[in-house]
Scaffold this motif. Sequence first.
Motif, PDB file in Angstrom:
ATOM      1  N   VAL A 129       1.041  -1.106   0.170  1.00 34.43           N
ATOM      2  CA  VAL A 129       0.103   0.014   0.039  1.00 34.43           C
ATOM      3  C   VAL A 129       0.476   1.140  -0.212  1.00 34.43           C
ATOM      4  CG1 VAL A 129      -1.905   1.266   0.955  1.00 34.43           C
ATOM      5  CG2 VAL A 129      -1.951  -1.800   1.572  1.00 34.43           C
ATOM      6  N   GLY A 130       1.414   1.256   0.941  1.00 34.08           N
ATOM      7  CA  GLY A 130       2.836   2.506   0.779  1.00 34.08           C
ATOM      8  C   GLY A 130       3.200   2.639  -0.712  1.00 34.08           C
ATOM      9  N   VAL A 131       3.445   1.487  -1.191  1.00 30.08           N
ATOM     10  CA  VAL A 131       4.060   1.441  -2.676  1.00 30.08           C
ATOM     11  C   VAL A 131       2.980   2.561  -3.358  1.00 30.08           C
ATOM     12  CG1 VAL A 131       5.407   0.731  -4.516  1.00 30.08           C
ATOM     13  CG2 VAL A 131       6.369   0.354  -1.722  1.00 30.08           C
ATOM     14  N   LEU A 132       2.108   1.880  -3.889  1.00 29.91           N
ATOM     15  CA  LEU A 132       0.883   2.846  -4.086  1.00 29.91           C
ATOM     16  C   LEU A 132       0.782   3.615  -4.494  1.00 29.91           C
ATOM     17  CD1 LEU A 132      -1.377  -0.551  -4.140  1.00 29.91           C
ATOM     18  CD2 LEU A 132      -0.191  -0.148  -5.988  1.00 29.91           C
ATOM     19  N   VAL A 133       0.505   4.266  -2.900  1.00 25.28           N
ATOM     20  CA  VAL A 133       0.267   5.541  -2.211  1.00 25.28           C
ATOM     21  C   VAL A 133       1.140   6.438  -2.726  1.00 25.28           C
ATOM     22  CG1 VAL A 133      -0.124   7.471  -0.736  1.00 25.28           C
ATOM     23  CG2 VAL A 133      -1.185   4.430  -0.277  1.00 25.28           C
ATOM     24  N   ARG A 134       2.816   6.653  -2.824  1.00 28.04           N
ATOM     25  CA  ARG A 134       3.367   6.594  -3.287  1.00 28.04           C
ATOM     26  C   ARG A 134       3.472   7.241  -4.654  1.00 28.04           C
ATOM     27  NH1 ARG A 134       7.962   3.640  -2.428  1.00 28.04           N
ATOM     28  NH2 ARG A 134       7.416   3.934   0.413  1.00 28.04           N
ATOM     29  N   GLN A 135       3.700   6.318  -4.902  1.00 28.46           N
ATOM     30  CA  GLN A 135       3.452   5.636  -6.734  1.00 28.46           C
ATOM     31  C   GLN A 135       2.423   6.296  -7.533  1.00 28.46           C
ATOM     32  OE1 GLN A 135       4.273   2.585  -9.089  1.00 28.46           O
ATOM     33  NE2 GLN A 135       6.109   2.869  -7.894  1.00 28.46           N
ATOM     34  N   SER A 136       1.326   6.978  -6.702  1.00 24.83           N
ATOM     35  CA  SER A 136      -0.092   7.780  -7.400  1.00 24.83           C
ATOM     36  C   SER A 136      -0.019   8.906  -6.908  1.00 24.83           C
ATOM     37  CB  SER A 136      -0.987   6.643  -6.302  1.00 24.83           C
ATOM     38  OG  SER A 136      -1.140   6.022  -6.374  1.00 24.83           O
ATOM     39  N   LEU A 137       0.841   9.247  -5.438  1.00 22.42           N
ATOM     40  CA  LEU A 137       1.014  10.599  -5.302  1.00 22.42           C
ATOM     41  C   LEU A 137       1.684  11.231  -6.377  1.00 22.42           C
ATOM     42  CD1 LEU A 137       0.662  10.725  -1.782  1.00 22.42           C
ATOM     43  CD2 LEU A 137      -1.065  11.715  -2.749  1.00 22.42           C
ATOM     44  N   ASP A 138       2.557  10.676  -7.226  1.00 20.52           N
ATOM     45  CA  ASP A 138       3.687  11.414  -7.711  1.00 20.52           C
ATOM     46  C   ASP A 138       2.915  11.099  -9.258  1.00 20.52           C
ATOM     47  OD1 ASP A 138       5.886  11.228  -5.741  1.00 20.52           O
ATOM     48  OD2 ASP A 138       6.952   9.117  -6.577  1.00 20.52           O
ATOM     49  N   ALA A 139       2.041  10.029  -9.526  1.00 17.25           N
ATOM     50  CA  ALA A 139       1.813  10.724 -11.005  1.00 17.25           C
ATOM     51  C   ALA A 139       0.719  12.044 -10.627  1.00 17.25           C
ATOM     52  CB  ALA A 139       1.207   9.493 -11.141  1.00 17.25           C
ATOM     53  N   LEU A 140      -0.166  12.121  -9.701  1.00 16.19           N
ATOM     54  CA  LEU A 140      -0.801  13.024  -9.207  1.00 16.19           C
ATOM     55  C   LEU A 140       0.088  14.975  -9.356  1.00 16.19           C
ATOM     56  CD1 LEU A 140      -4.399  14.323  -8.493  1.00 16.19           C
ATOM     57  CD2 LEU A 140      -3.228  13.755  -6.598  1.00 16.19           C
ATOM     58  N   LEU A 141       0.194  14.651  -8.613  1.00 10.72           N
ATOM     59  CA  LEU A 141       1.614  15.574  -8.665  1.00 10.72           C
ATOM     60  C   LEU A 141       1.963  16.211 -10.015  1.00 10.72           C
ATOM     61  CD1 LEU A 141       3.649  15.420  -5.323  1.00 10.72           C
ATOM     62  CD2 LEU A 141       1.658  16.427  -6.001  1.00 10.72           C
ATOM     63  N   MET A 142       2.574  15.395 -10.941  1.00 15.26           N
ATOM     64  CA  MET A 142       2.580  15.543 -11.756  1.00 15.26           C
ATOM     65  C   MET A 142       1.571  15.861 -13.024  1.00 15.26           C
ATOM     66  SD  MET A 142       5.248  12.167 -13.615  1.00 15.26           S
ATOM     67  CE  MET A 142       5.637  12.902 -14.694  1.00 15.26           C
ATOM     68  N   LEU A 143       0.321  15.393 -13.221  1.00 16.53           N
ATOM     69  CA  LEU A 143      -0.638  15.981 -13.564  1.00 16.53           C
ATOM     70  C   LEU A 143      -0.689  16.876 -13.177  1.00 16.53           C
ATOM     71  CD1 LEU A 143      -3.038  12.489 -13.376  1.00 16.53           C
ATOM     72  CD2 LEU A 143      -1.738  14.169 -15.846  1.00 16.53           C
ATOM     73  N   ILE A 144      -0.994  17.737 -11.618  1.00 14.05           N
ATOM     74  CA  ILE A 144      -1.406  19.242 -11.703  1.00 14.05           C
ATOM     75  C   ILE A 144      -0.434  20.132 -12.300  1.00 14.05           C
ATOM     76  CG2 ILE A 144      -1.032  20.496  -9.274  1.00 14.05           C
ATOM     77  CD1 ILE A 144      -2.171  17.601  -8.044  1.00 14.05           C
ATOM     78  N   ARG A 145       0.354  19.051 -12.428  1.00 15.49           N
ATOM     79  CA  ARG A 145       1.845  20.583 -12.475  1.00 15.49           C
ATOM     80  C   ARG A 145       1.956  20.568 -13.985  1.00 15.49           C
ATOM     81  NH1 ARG A 145       6.332  17.472  -9.461  1.00 15.49           N
ATOM     82  NH2 ARG A 145       5.867  18.702  -6.810  1.00 15.49           N
TER      83      ARG A 145
END
Length: 173
Positions: A129-145
């Motif tokens: 779960v920690g890896v999933l959350v981290r990678q999902s947040l990284d992807a979300l931040l890229m989209l926000i930017r």
Amino acid sequence: GIEALFNHLFDLGHRRISDLDGGLLGDIGERRQAFLRCASNFGLEVPTDYLQKADDGLAGGYQAMGRLLSLPDRPTAVIAADDIIAIGAVKAALEDGLRVPEDISITGFDDLELAQFIHPSLTTVRQPVGVLVRQSLDALLMLIRHQSLPEAQSILRIPPTLIVRSSTAAPAE
């Protein structure tokens, strides 16, 4: 994860395997489809009665297992959609006079901390779960930017880990 559980049970000798589906939340529908695909890959026909809908929660697992145990040709193993449903199923099996895993094997999914402390401890699948959350947040931040995601990040697939504990064994038959 379902494939790992199914393979584990099949390797133990189980051929009458049931699925306790927890409803429509999250990826539960995908888990049911994976279960059916695994059965088909092994050439197993799954009776409709072996595909039980369980309300999410302990009571749902308990009730769905009760329906399975009332069948004339009971399954020898059960894959529950999550650990909570599996724990309810274990209680129903024990109250019916069955021994887990000697008479019926039961598995869960998610590897909640509780899974290792119940008796018998639950064979399950651990998701990182920690890896999933981290990678999902990284992807979300890229989209926000307004950055485009590399194709490898458009669909995140992180393999789960099969955790074999004492709720599974070879079938008695």
